[in-house]
Design a protein around this motif. Structure first.
Motif, PDB file in Angstrom:
ATOM      1  N   GLN A  78      31.816 -22.949 -40.117  1.00 12.74           N
ATOM      2  CA  GLN A  78      30.800 -23.310 -39.125  1.00 12.74           C
ATOM      3  C   GLN A  78      31.291 -24.263 -38.047  1.00 12.74           C
ATOM      4  O   GLN A  78      30.502 -24.918 -37.373  1.00 12.74           O
ATOM      5  N   ARG A  79      32.611 -24.333 -37.848  1.00 13.00           N
ATOM      6  CA  ARG A  79      33.167 -25.146 -36.771  1.00 13.00           C
ATOM      7  C   ARG A  79      34.172 -24.310 -35.982  1.00 13.00           C
ATOM      8  O   ARG A  79      34.968 -23.570 -36.568  1.00 13.00           O
ATOM      9  N   TRP A  80      34.139 -24.455 -34.656  1.00  9.48           N
ATOM     10  CA  TRP A  80      35.089 -23.773 -33.804  1.00  9.48           C
ATOM     11  C   TRP A  80      36.317 -24.651 -33.575  1.00  9.48           C
ATOM     12  O   TRP A  80      36.200 -25.866 -33.429  1.00  9.48           O
ATOM     13  N   TYR A  81      37.477 -23.995 -33.523  1.00  9.22           N
ATOM     14  CA  TYR A  81      38.742 -24.690 -33.276  1.00  9.22           C
ATOM     15  C   TYR A  81      39.535 -23.955 -32.194  1.00  9.22           C
ATOM     16  O   TYR A  81      39.438 -22.734 -32.063  1.00  9.22           O
ATOM     17  N   LEU A  82      40.306 -24.738 -31.452  1.00  4.81           N
ATOM     18  CA  LEU A  82      41.168 -24.216 -30.393  1.00  4.81           C
ATOM     19  C   LEU A  82      42.622 -24.410 -30.797  1.00  4.81           C
ATOM     20  O   LEU A  82      43.027 -25.512 -31.178  1.00  4.81           O
ATOM     21  N   LEU A  83      43.402 -23.345 -30.718  1.00  7.76           N
ATOM     22  CA  LEU A  83      44.851 -23.455 -30.887  1.00  7.76           C
ATOM     23  C   LEU A  83      45.453 -23.494 -29.493  1.00  7.76           C
ATOM     24  O   LEU A  83      45.276 -22.563 -28.710  1.00  7.76           O
ATOM     25  N   ALA A  84      46.136 -24.597 -29.162  1.00  5.94           N
ATOM     26  CA  ALA A  84      46.662 -24.765 -27.807  1.00  5.94           C
ATOM     27  C   ALA A  84      48.034 -25.425 -27.844  1.00  5.94           C
ATOM     28  O   ALA A  84      48.366 -26.183 -28.761  1.00  5.94           O
ATOM     29  N   LYS A  85      48.823 -25.164 -26.812  1.00  3.34           N
ATOM     30  CA  LYS A  85      50.175 -25.727 -26.688  1.00  3.34           C
ATOM     31  C   LYS A  85      50.203 -26.668 -25.494  1.00  3.34           C
ATOM     32  O   LYS A  85      49.788 -26.312 -24.395  1.00  3.34           O
ATOM     33  N   SER A  86      50.682 -27.900 -25.728  1.00  7.80           N
ATOM     34  CA  SER A  86      50.857 -28.861 -24.640  1.00  7.80           C
ATOM     35  C   SER A  86      52.327 -29.248 -24.548  1.00  7.80           C
ATOM     36  O   SER A  86      53.116 -28.989 -25.460  1.00  7.80           O
ATOM     37  N   GLU A  87      52.672 -29.908 -23.470  1.00  7.06           N
ATOM     38  CA  GLU A  87      54.062 -30.327 -23.275  1.00  7.06           C
ATOM     39  C   GLU A  87      54.463 -31.451 -24.233  1.00  7.06           C
ATOM     40  O   GLU A  87      55.647 -31.686 -24.474  1.00  7.06           O
ATOM     41  N   SER A  88      53.492 -32.136 -24.814  1.00  3.84           N
ATOM     42  CA  SER A  88      53.773 -33.275 -25.683  1.00  3.84           C
ATOM     43  C   SER A  88      54.292 -32.875 -27.059  1.00  3.84           C
ATOM     44  O   SER A  88      54.899 -33.684 -27.763  1.00  3.84           O
ATOM     45  N   TYR A  89      54.026 -31.624 -27.440  1.00  6.93           N
ATOM     46  CA  TYR A  89      54.421 -31.180 -28.771  1.00  6.93           C
ATOM     47  C   TYR A  89      55.214 -29.879 -28.700  1.00  6.93           C
ATOM     48  O   TYR A  89      54.945 -29.020 -27.854  1.00  6.93           O
ATOM     49  N   LYS A  90      56.156 -29.758 -29.613  1.00 10.43           N
ATOM     50  CA  LYS A  90      57.004 -28.573 -29.641  1.00 10.43           C
ATOM     51  C   LYS A  90      56.224 -27.347 -30.077  1.00 10.43           C
ATOM     52  O   LYS A  90      56.430 -26.246 -29.557  1.00 10.43           O
ATOM     53  N   GLU A  91      55.337 -27.537 -31.042  1.00 12.85           N
ATOM     54  CA  GLU A  91      54.553 -26.430 -31.580  1.00 12.85           C
ATOM     55  C   GLU A  91      53.096 -26.538 -31.131  1.00 12.85           C
ATOM     56  O   GLU A  91      52.615 -27.633 -30.798  1.00 12.85           O
ATOM     57  N   PRO A  92      52.356 -25.422 -31.119  1.00 15.06           N
ATOM     58  CA  PRO A  92      50.930 -25.481 -30.774  1.00 15.06           C
ATOM     59  C   PRO A  92      50.164 -26.278 -31.826  1.00 15.06           C
ATOM     60  O   PRO A  92      50.561 -26.347 -32.982  1.00 15.06           O
ATOM     61  N   ARG A  93      49.064 -26.879 -31.408  1.00  9.98           N
ATOM     62  CA  ARG A  93      48.252 -27.681 -32.317  1.00  9.98           C
ATOM     63  C   ARG A  93      46.807 -27.199 -32.296  1.00  9.98           C
ATOM     64  O   ARG A  93      46.362 -26.542 -31.336  1.00  9.98           O
ATOM     65  N   VAL A  94      46.083 -27.560 -33.352  1.00 11.62           N
ATOM     66  CA  VAL A  94      44.689 -27.143 -33.494  1.00 11.62           C
ATOM     67  C   VAL A  94      43.769 -28.295 -33.092  1.00 11.62           C
ATOM     68  O   VAL A  94      43.967 -29.435 -33.525  1.00 11.62           O
ATOM     69  N   TYR A  95      42.759 -27.974 -32.258  1.00  9.20           N
ATOM     70  CA  TYR A  95      41.813 -28.979 -31.770  1.00  9.20           C
ATOM     71  C   TYR A  95      40.383 -28.549 -32.117  1.00  9.20           C
ATOM     72  O   TYR A  95      39.982 -27.423 -31.824  1.00  9.20           O
TER      73      TYR A  95
END
Length: 283
Positions: free
Chosen positions: A145-162
């Motif tokens: 029952q919660r939505w999450y975003l998988l996104a890639k930023s320049e701060s991290y080597k791998e994508p992260r979940v938000y």
């Protein structure tokens, strides 16, 4: 879809009686009907054809069953229509709230569709202040029952979940979204339960489930890799192939005494340690 096959006259009769019809009693015109068929195909990819002997039917129903996004959209739309047709029943149909879905979901869906990056303002629970940065949205996932975003930023080597409920603001930029050509969202999360992803290798996990709970596991498997390897009148042993992350451990613990971890030993000991700590809290 419920009817399997249905004639145009039957569809028109149902439409005349529907509360969604803003002109009650008026039949459905051929032109309006065919305009809707085109819109349904354009929006959902649902192909409705006509069999002269049996009537109209959904021609690509099997494709819909395998497409999680379209199935979710259709179920949501169907439920919305059902509620609109049954306004006097609203206080008898109860839903679980999905935090921030109505606010951020449309923006992120459009950003991914338009292939644009986003300016994300996010505050995790272990930070005192929010942080703003540019991110490349790769995919969206609904879990418990919660939505999450998988996104890639320049701060991290791998994508992260938000998590949506920790997002303060989102602005769509004019910059082009970059996603690896070989990226597959289902494949990315396949070896994991939930939204926690790490670089550990998958393990073979076996759970011993009491007989009175087995039907719940069969009707809603914990994971796609679930398979039954032994069954008696007293229990069933299910096997999984995945990474035993915190999310999966929490799921196992939530099942209470009806489930027992048999292997691997490291995961078994982790669960035992948590159960022991829980017991000590009640001493």
């Amino acid at each position: 879809n419920r009817h399997g096959h249905i004639s145009f006259s039957s569809i028109s009769d149902l439409w005349e009686e529907s509360s969604l019809n803003d002109r009650p009693g008026e039949p459905l015109s051929n032109r309006t009907f065919f305009n809707h068929l085109e819109s349904i195909f354009d929006t959902f990819g649902i192909e409705i054809k006509c069999d002269r002997a049996q009537g109209y039917y959904i021609a690509n129903g099997d494709d819909l069953e395998g497409d999680g996004l379209r199935r979710w959209l259709l179920e949501s739309l169907s439920m919305n229509n059902l509620l609109n047709e049954s306004r006097d029943m609203r206080d008898r149909i109860l839903f679980e709230k999905i935090p921030s879905s109505h606010r951020w979901l449309p923006i992120l869906v459009n950003a991914i569709k338009d292939k644009k990056t986003i300016e994300l303002t996010y505050q995790s629970y272990n930070r005192s202040e929010p942080n703003t940065f540019e991110a490349h949205p790769w995919c969206l996932k609904l879990f418990k029952q919660r939505w999450y975003l998988l996104a890639k930023s320049e701060s991290y080597k791998e994508p992260r979940v938000y998590a949506f409920d920790r997002i303060h603001n989102i602005k769509v930029t004019r910059n082009t979204l970059k996603v690896p050509k070989k990226f597959d969202a289902n494949e990315f999360f396949f070896l994991f339960f939930g939204i926690i992803v790490d670089d550990r290798q998958p393990e073979t996990i076996r759970l011993k489930v009491d007989a009175d709970q087995v039907k719940y596991y069969n009707s809603l498997p914990l994971h796609e890799t679930q398979r039954e390897i032994e069954s008696t009148n007293e229990y069933t042993i299910f096997e999984y192939r995945l990474v035993p992350t915190f999310d999966f451990k929490q799921e196992v613990l939530s099942k209470g005494p009806s489930v027992k971890v048999l292997m691997p030993e490291t995961f078994r000991e982790e669960v035992k340690a948590d159960i022991k700590a829980m017991c000590e809290r009640y001493d």
